[in-house]
Design a protein around this motif. Structure first.
Motif, mmCIF file in Angstrom:
data_model
loop_
_atom_site.group_PDB
_atom_site.id
_atom_site.type_symbol
_atom_site.label_atom_id
_atom_site.label_comp_id
_atom_site.label_asym_id
_atom_site.label_seq_id
_atom_site.Cartn_x
_atom_site.Cartn_y
_atom_site.Cartn_z
ATOM 1 N N ALA A 3 0.820 -1.214 0.000
ATOM 2 C CA ALA A 3 0.000 0.000 0.000
ATOM 3 C C ALA A 3 0.851 1.260 0.000
ATOM 4 C CB ALA A 3 -0.937 -0.002 1.207
ATOM 5 N N PHE A 4 2.113 1.124 0.450
ATOM 6 C CA PHE A 4 3.003 2.279 0.485
ATOM 7 C C PHE A 4 3.885 2.369 -0.765
ATOM 8 C CE2 PHE A 4 1.935 2.349 4.987
ATOM 9 C CZ PHE A 4 1.812 3.715 5.207
ATOM 10 N N ASP A 5 3.543 1.592 -1.792
ATOM 11 C CA ASP A 5 4.152 1.802 -3.097
ATOM 12 C C ASP A 5 3.723 3.203 -3.572
ATOM 13 O OD1 ASP A 5 3.214 1.584 -6.219
ATOM 14 O OD2 ASP A 5 5.215 0.733 -5.844
ATOM 15 N N ASN A 6 4.605 3.886 -4.271
ATOM 16 C CA ASN A 6 4.330 5.287 -4.640
ATOM 17 C C ASN A 6 3.002 5.448 -5.365
ATOM 18 O OD1 ASN A 6 6.625 6.340 -3.480
ATOM 19 N ND2 ASN A 6 7.858 6.139 -5.334
ATOM 20 N N ALA A 7 2.754 4.605 -6.373
ATOM 21 C CA ALA A 7 1.515 4.722 -7.134
ATOM 22 C C ALA A 7 0.304 4.390 -6.274
ATOM 23 C CB ALA A 7 1.567 3.793 -8.356
ATOM 24 N N ALA A 8 0.398 3.301 -5.492
ATOM 25 C CA ALA A 8 -0.719 2.906 -4.631
ATOM 26 C C ALA A 8 -0.981 3.966 -3.566
ATOM 27 C CB ALA A 8 -0.422 1.561 -3.976
ATOM 28 N N PHE A 9 0.096 4.524 -3.025
ATOM 29 C CA PHE A 9 -0.059 5.550 -1.989
ATOM 30 C C PHE A 9 -0.745 6.789 -2.554
ATOM 31 C CE2 PHE A 9 1.509 9.314 0.236
ATOM 32 C CZ PHE A 9 1.108 9.030 1.538
ATOM 33 N N SER A 10 -0.352 7.200 -3.757
ATOM 34 C CA SER A 10 -0.965 8.378 -4.373
ATOM 35 C C SER A 10 -2.449 8.160 -4.614
ATOM 36 C CB SER A 10 -0.261 8.714 -5.691
ATOM 37 O OG SER A 10 1.079 9.104 -5.454
ATOM 38 N N THR A 11 -2.800 6.953 -5.092
ATOM 39 C CA THR A 11 -4.220 6.637 -5.320
ATOM 40 C C THR A 11 -4.991 6.664 -4.003
ATOM 41 O OG1 THR A 11 -3.641 5.256 -7.222
ATOM 42 C CG2 THR A 11 -5.815 4.913 -6.226
ATOM 43 N N TRP A 12 -4.407 6.022 -2.985
ATOM 44 C CA TRP A 12 -5.065 5.990 -1.669
ATOM 45 C C TRP A 12 -5.232 7.405 -1.111
ATOM 46 C CZ3 TRP A 12 -2.948 7.765 2.934
ATOM 47 C CH2 TRP A 12 -3.696 7.505 4.090
ATOM 48 N N LEU A 13 -4.186 8.218 -1.217
ATOM 49 C CA LEU A 13 -4.231 9.579 -0.680
ATOM 50 C C LEU A 13 -5.297 10.405 -1.385
ATOM 51 C CD1 LEU A 13 -2.983 11.766 1.167
ATOM 52 C CD2 LEU A 13 -1.394 12.287 -0.701
ATOM 53 N N SER A 14 -5.371 10.275 -2.696
ATOM 54 C CA SER A 14 -6.358 11.041 -3.448
ATOM 55 C C SER A 14 -7.778 10.655 -3.056
ATOM 56 C CB SER A 14 -6.141 10.808 -4.949
ATOM 57 O OG SER A 14 -7.124 11.490 -5.695
ATOM 58 N N GLU A 15 -8.025 9.347 -2.951
ATOM 59 C CA GLU A 15 -9.369 8.873 -2.600
ATOM 60 C C GLU A 15 -9.745 9.268 -1.175
ATOM 61 O OE1 GLU A 15 -9.030 4.721 -3.285
ATOM 62 O OE2 GLU A 15 -9.297 4.874 -5.470
ATOM 63 N N GLU A 16 -8.824 9.048 -0.246
ATOM 64 C CA GLU A 16 -9.126 9.323 1.160
ATOM 65 C C GLU A 16 -9.228 10.822 1.441
ATOM 66 O OE1 GLU A 16 -10.036 7.144 3.380
ATOM 67 O OE2 GLU A 16 -9.836 5.607 1.826
ATOM 68 N N SER A 17 -8.406 11.605 0.771
ATOM 69 C CA SER A 17 -8.460 13.043 1.010
ATOM 70 C C SER A 17 -9.795 13.611 0.555
ATOM 71 C CB SER A 17 -7.315 13.754 0.289
ATOM 72 O OG SER A 17 -7.403 13.593 -1.113
ATOM 73 N N GLU A 18 -10.338 13.073 -0.537
ATOM 74 C CA GLU A 18 -11.664 13.495 -0.996
ATOM 75 C C GLU A 18 -12.716 13.186 0.064
ATOM 76 O OE1 GLU A 18 -12.818 15.028 -3.584
ATOM 77 O OE2 GLU A 18 -11.213 15.022 -5.096
ATOM 78 N N THR A 19 -12.642 11.975 0.616
ATOM 79 C CA THR A 19 -13.621 11.555 1.625
ATOM 80 C C THR A 19 -13.519 12.402 2.886
ATOM 81 O OG1 THR A 19 -13.512 9.279 0.795
ATOM 82 C CG2 THR A 19 -14.435 9.610 3.003
ATOM 83 N N VAL A 20 -12.294 12.538 3.384
ATOM 84 C CA VAL A 20 -12.092 13.316 4.604
ATOM 85 C C VAL A 20 -12.448 14.776 4.375
ATOM 86 C CG1 VAL A 20 -10.359 14.111 6.255
ATOM 87 C CG2 VAL A 20 -10.324 11.739 5.468
#
Length: 346
Positions: free
Chosen positions: A26-43
């Motif tokens: 999950a802390f792979d650069n691409a996976a992290f960026s996807t996770w951050l983008s999705e979660e930041s929208e939610t939060v």
């Protein structure tokens, strides 16, 4: 079905390893960026409908400022590094060779001058205070004294206006050399006495003169004329006479001032007033109002995170720190009695 021969501890350790590997992916650069983008929208959407007062009490901000700005010790090395960094810039070729008009345009200078000219009351008060300073009084007295005495001497007032001096010149230089100094002393004493007796009137006239002659148009013309003289000069020319040691000393003086000023009652009242204003404006509103005013968006947050996150994550992964951090964080759960009891029950 074969009986499971693994102990709960073995199973827990296996699950821990699987969980760690899952998190590492999950802390792979691409996976992290996807996770951050999705979660930041939610939060972000949740925050937009939340009030500032619900998240952070006003007093907590005041306490944080007091602890971290007022009370926290500031290492002396900060002033040292700041001074050295300033000296590095101050003595660099790019700094010395940069012209003033490369930093500020004539239009910007004119706008600042126009805005300053609107402060008529402050300007008048400043002029009055300057004129009332003893140094200004001494300056006026000295200038008048030198001007009057020079006028008397340069225009031969002794020979033209003082009875007997012109006829005395016929007796030769010896007589003149003995007599003129006495006359000079008397004249200079009279000039000093005149200036002293009329100084109050002279100062008053100075104020009236400046009030009547320092119009906005003349001040602006003078300011822009000054800019015309200096705009093409390099910063190296303008800082002539000041070396890096002077700059370092100013940095130290600023550092020492800040150490004292931050503990003053004025500073405390100031930051408390600003925090109170901020909470009066935004405290009872949804955070969406603050976000809109300050143009804070999930996209901007993600952009800033992605600017630094990849390098940091790569360094943490390569050093093994990321895996160890996850292990320390998760191990306490998998080795807990609750987790082991759950495994035993299944």
């Amino acid at each position: 079905m074969a009986k499971n021969t693994h102990s709960p501890e073995d199973i827990a350790n296996k699950l821990l390893e699987l969980h760690i590997q899952h998190e590492m992916k999950a802390f792979d650069n691409a996976a992290f960026s996807t996770w951050l983008s999705e979660e930041s929208e939610t939060v972000f959407e949740w925050l937009r409908s939340t009030k500032l007062n619900q998240l952070v009490p006003q007093q907590s901000i005041n306490d944080t400022i007091h602890k971290n700005v007022v009370e926290r010790e500031i290492p002396g090395s900060i002033a040292e590094v700041a001074g050295e960094a300033a000296s590095k810039l101050f003595t660099s070729g790019q700094h010395k060779n940069t012209q003033l008009n490369e930093i500020m345009t004539s239009h910007e200078v004119e706008e600042f001058v126009d805005k300053a000219l609107e402060l008529k009351e402050q300007r008048q008060e400043a002029l009055n205070r300057i004129i009332d300073l003893p140094v200004y009084t001494d300056l006026i007295s000295g200038v008048l004294y030198q001007a009057i005495v020079r006028y008397i001497y340069d225009n031969n007032i002794f020979s033209k206006k003082v009875p007997g001096v012109s006829s005395m010149l016929k007796f030769g230089s010896n007589v003149i050399s003995k007599t003129v100094p006495k006359l000079e002393g008397a004249v200079e004493d009279n000039v000093k006495s005149y200036i002293s007796n009329n100084l109050g009137l002279i100062i008053t006239e100075s104020k009236l003169f400046l009030e009547n002659n320092m119009t906005d148009e003349e001040l602006k013309t003078s300011a822009m004329d000054l800019w015309d003289l200096v705009e093409t000069k390099s910063l190296g020319e303008l800082q002539a006479g000041m070396d890096s040691l002077d700059l370092s000393e100013f940095v130290v003086l600023g550092y020492e001032f800040w150490l004292r000023f931050r503990k003053s009652a004025y500073f405390k009242r100031s930051y408390e007033l600003i925090v109170a204003y901020f909470y009066d404006k935004y405290g009872d509103n949804d955070l969406s109002v603050l976000f809109d005013d300050f143009m804070i968006t999930p996209q901007r947050i993600t952009e800033e995170a992605e600017r630094f996150a990849p390098q940091i994550l790569d360094a943490l992964r390569e050093s093994g720190q990321l895996e160890e951090l996850l292990r320390r964080r998760l191990a306490s759960f998998y080795t807990s009695s609750e987790a082991l009891d759950c495994i035993k029950g299944h």
